[in-house]
Design a protein around this motif. Structure first.
Motif, short mmCIF file in Angstrom:
data_model
loop_
_atom_site.label_atom_id
_atom_site.label_comp_id
_atom_site.label_asym_id
_atom_site.label_seq_id
_atom_site.Cartn_x
_atom_site.Cartn_y
_atom_site.Cartn_z
N GLY A 273 9.50 -2.50 6.13
CA GLY A 273 10.41 -3.30 5.33
C GLY A 273 10.33 -4.78 5.64
N ASN A 274 9.77 -5.15 6.79
CA ASN A 274 9.61 -6.56 7.14
C ASN A 274 8.51 -7.24 6.33
N TYR A 275 7.64 -6.43 5.71
CA TYR A 275 6.49 -7.00 5.02
C TYR A 275 6.52 -6.84 3.51
N ILE A 276 7.39 -5.96 3.01
CA ILE A 276 7.33 -5.59 1.60
C ILE A 276 8.47 -6.24 0.81
N MET A 277 8.10 -6.86 -0.31
CA MET A 277 9.06 -7.31 -1.31
C MET A 277 8.91 -6.41 -2.53
N PRO A 278 9.86 -5.51 -2.81
CA PRO A 278 9.75 -4.69 -4.02
C PRO A 278 10.04 -5.55 -5.26
N LEU A 279 9.04 -5.80 -6.04
CA LEU A 279 9.17 -6.64 -7.24
C LEU A 279 9.01 -5.75 -8.48
N TYR A 280 10.00 -5.81 -9.36
CA TYR A 280 9.96 -4.98 -10.56
C TYR A 280 9.12 -5.64 -11.65
N ASP A 281 8.07 -4.94 -12.04
CA ASP A 281 7.16 -5.36 -13.09
C ASP A 281 7.51 -4.60 -14.37
N HIS A 282 7.47 -5.27 -15.53
CA HIS A 282 7.93 -4.70 -16.78
C HIS A 282 6.77 -4.53 -17.75
N VAL A 283 6.80 -3.43 -18.52
CA VAL A 283 5.67 -3.06 -19.37
C VAL A 283 6.18 -2.50 -20.70
N LEU A 284 5.41 -2.76 -21.76
CA LEU A 284 5.67 -2.19 -23.08
C LEU A 284 4.41 -1.48 -23.57
N MET A 285 4.59 -0.45 -24.40
CA MET A 285 3.47 0.21 -25.07
C MET A 285 3.78 0.29 -26.56
N THR A 286 2.82 -0.13 -27.39
CA THR A 286 3.02 -0.10 -28.83
C THR A 286 2.72 1.29 -29.39
N PRO A 423 -14.63 0.84 15.82
CA PRO A 423 -14.71 -0.56 15.36
C PRO A 423 -15.63 -0.71 14.16
N THR A 424 -15.21 -0.21 13.01
CA THR A 424 -16.03 -0.35 11.80
C THR A 424 -16.01 -1.79 11.31
N SER A 425 -16.89 -2.08 10.37
CA SER A 425 -16.93 -3.44 9.81
C SER A 425 -15.62 -3.78 9.13
N ARG A 426 -14.98 -2.78 8.52
CA ARG A 426 -13.71 -3.04 7.84
C ARG A 426 -12.65 -3.55 8.81
N LEU A 427 -12.62 -3.01 10.00
CA LEU A 427 -11.58 -3.38 10.96
C LEU A 427 -11.79 -4.76 11.56
N ARG A 428 -12.93 -5.37 11.31
CA ARG A 428 -13.19 -6.71 11.85
C ARG A 428 -12.71 -7.81 10.91
N TYR A 429 -12.35 -7.45 9.70
CA TYR A 429 -11.86 -8.47 8.76
C TYR A 429 -10.45 -8.91 9.13
N ASP A 430 -10.21 -10.21 9.01
CA ASP A 430 -8.86 -10.72 9.29
C ASP A 430 -7.84 -10.18 8.30
N ILE A 431 -8.27 -9.83 7.10
CA ILE A 431 -7.36 -9.27 6.12
C ILE A 431 -6.77 -7.95 6.61
N VAL A 432 -7.49 -7.30 7.54
CA VAL A 432 -7.03 -6.06 8.15
C VAL A 432 -6.38 -6.32 9.51
N ARG A 433 -7.01 -7.15 10.32
CA ARG A 433 -6.52 -7.37 11.68
C ARG A 433 -5.19 -8.10 11.73
N LYS A 434 -4.98 -9.03 10.77
CA LYS A 434 -3.78 -9.86 10.80
C LYS A 434 -2.86 -9.47 9.65
N ARG A 435 -1.65 -9.11 9.98
CA ARG A 435 -0.70 -8.72 8.94
C ARG A 435 -0.15 -9.94 8.21
N PRO A 436 0.33 -9.74 6.98
CA PRO A 436 0.96 -10.86 6.26
C PRO A 436 2.16 -11.39 7.02
N PHE A 437 2.54 -12.62 6.69
CA PHE A 437 3.73 -13.21 7.29
C PHE A 437 4.94 -12.38 6.88
N PRO A 438 5.83 -12.03 7.81
CA PRO A 438 6.99 -11.21 7.45
C PRO A 438 7.88 -11.91 6.43
#
Length: 482
Positions: A273-286, A423-438
């Motif tokens: 819950g420290n990292y997630i903002m639940p944002l409501y997205d709205h959609v229509l179908m014709t 230690p796969t290549s995926r785990l070396r990316y900063d997008i994985v190693r570093k979490r978003p700002f809370p």
């Protein structure tokens, strides 16, 4: 009657009778409900959440280790959440676009771009190899300038794409309007390779059926109320337990490992819950368009469309000749509230309907058959948060924002890598190693988000000029988006 009043009245009439349910899920081909988990169940891996991240986790787990005992626990129905409510755009990007990727991970963006291309290719290959009928179309996407200032942005995006070997075609006003007939278009950027379109519910249903053929047990109506350690004998752990127990109201699953993929919905790992903002997205179908209506808008290639503003729309045709039209309003409710009562918001759906007819005035009189909304698990960085808990027995991947359909497969592999501890290549990316700002807690969270949203709308209204607050967020790679 003023022009605005006329537009509002037309939107209201077009929405009259629209079912308050997601079109993708509201169809007779939906599978029968699966049973809930009851009593004691054992597995090698338990996956909490039956959306795309959870489904791909089970899929990749059985690919890595055929015969592995896997259980999926879904709180509602397969495809209930964002998985069955999105537009069906499957993008290659793992970084919320090249511009954002270069700004936040400049030293790794090229590798992440290549990783995303491989991920999308493997995703398509897996779907086709399994014979899943989900109306998969390799039609790409066109990003549209609807304000003069956005034309320069498309040119910059074209040049950035060229830097990374992406062939993007810059379209003039006449060229883009000849392709898709809307008087609002001032330019376009055509990408034929970075996006595929799918029917997201059929994809999820097909994946679940394929997983069951592989021996994966899928339980619905099985919300996980808690995670705890267990020892080798199945009792309460002492901190060094042999596994983890996922508890529900009517039973539990004991497993060696677990992956939490709960998206914007309540998680048994409270830290998320420290990292997630639940944002409501709205959609229509014709309703389905007539032959004459289809001819009036062109759109021969049937590609996905999105406009280039900070607050944007996304839209695409369906297999039966409808148009899905969504986006723009990303609504946050105080406390991060997630509830079915928030899925119908007249003001947001009426605004979308007005925007639709401004985009395609030649379709005046067309009606909408479905209107819906749902929470997206956004983070301050627009990309997922990864990590482990319970001494490495539990991994999590949440926060897929608006490009999560494709990134969910990458996230599944990341979660399994984290559990394996390799230690796969995926785990070396900063997008994985570093979490978003809370995200700050309430009562600060709501006013900060609302002020940011107001600032974004103001920027779009003033030729994209971002105020000091938005420039500060940009500097630290933070933001707010659907």
């Amino acid at each position: 009657m003023t022009q605005i009043a006329q537009a509002t009245d037309a939107a209201t009439q077009a929405l009259a009778g629209a079912a308050p349910t997601p079109f993708w899920l509201d169809r007779p081909e939906a599978p029968a409900a699966r049973p809930r988990v009851e009593g004691a169940v054992e597995a090698d891996l338990v996956v909490v959440g039956g959306g795309f991240t959870g489904l791909w986790t089970a899929w990749q787990a059985t690919e890595r280790e055929p015969g592995r005992s896997v259980v999926i626990l879904e709180s509602e129905r397969i495809a209930h959440g964002a998985t069955g409510r999105n537009g069906g755009f499957v993008a290659a990007s793992l970084t919320h676009g090249l511009t954002h990727g270069e700004a936040i991970w400049p030293k790794q963006v090229r590798a992440l771009h290549e990783e995303g291309d491989r991920n999308l290719a493997a995703l398509v290959e897996a779907i086709e190899a399994a014979g899943i009928d989900c109306d998969l179309r390799r039609v790409g996407k066109t990003t549209l300038a609807i304000e003069p200032w956005q034309v320069d942005g498309l040119r910059e995006a074209r040049d950035l794409g060229a830097k990374f070997g992406v062939d993007l075609e810059l379209l003039s006003r006449d060229e883009v309007q000849a392709d898709v007939h809307s008087p609002t278009y001032l330019g376009g950027l055509r990408d034929r390779t970075g996006t595929v379109l799918v029917d997201p519910a059929k994809l999820a249903w097909g994946m679940a059926a394929e997983l069951e053929r592989r021996g994966v047990r899928v339980y619905e109506a099985s919300a996980v109320t808690g995670l705890s350690r267990i020892n080798a004998a199945g009792g309460a752990g002492d901190g060094t337990g042999a596994g983890v127990r996922a508890t529900t109201a009517h039973g539990h699953v004991d497993a060696r490992e677990a992956v939490v993929a709960t998206a914007a919905y309540p998680s048994p790992l409270k830290r998320l819950g420290n990292y997630i903002m639940p944002l409501y997205d709205h959609v229509l179908m014709t309703e389905p368009l007539t032959e004459a209506q289809r001819a009036s808008i062109g759109w021969a290639e049937g590609q996905g469309l999105t406009d280039a503003g900070n607050q944007f729309h996304y839209y695409r045709p369906t297999a039966d000749g409808r148009i899905l039209f969504g986006g723009w309003d990303a609504v946050y409710y105080f406390g991060g509230k997630v509830d079915a009562s928030l899925e119908q918001r007249d003001s947001s759906h009426e605004l979308l309907a007005r925007h639709f007819f401004e985009t395609f005035p030649q379709l005046a009189g067309l009606r909408f058959t479905n209107r819906w909304a749902g929470p997206i698990d956004s983070t301050t960085r627009f990309t997922a948060a990864y990590g482990t808990a319970f001494g490495g027995r539990v991994a999590y991947a949440v926060g897929h924002t608006g490009l999560g359909v494709g990134a969910s497969r990458f996230s599944a592999d990341v979660a399994l890598d984290l559990l394996a501890g390799e230690p796969t290549s995926r785990l070396r990316y900063d997008i994985v190693r570093k979490r978003p700002f809370p995200v700050p807690p309430e009562p600060l969270r709501n006013p900060i988000i609302q002020f940011t949203r107001h600032s974004i709308l103001s920027a779009d209204a003033h030729e994209g000029r971002r105020n000091l607050w938005l420039r500060t967020l940009d500097r630290f790679g933070l933001g707010f988006n659907s």
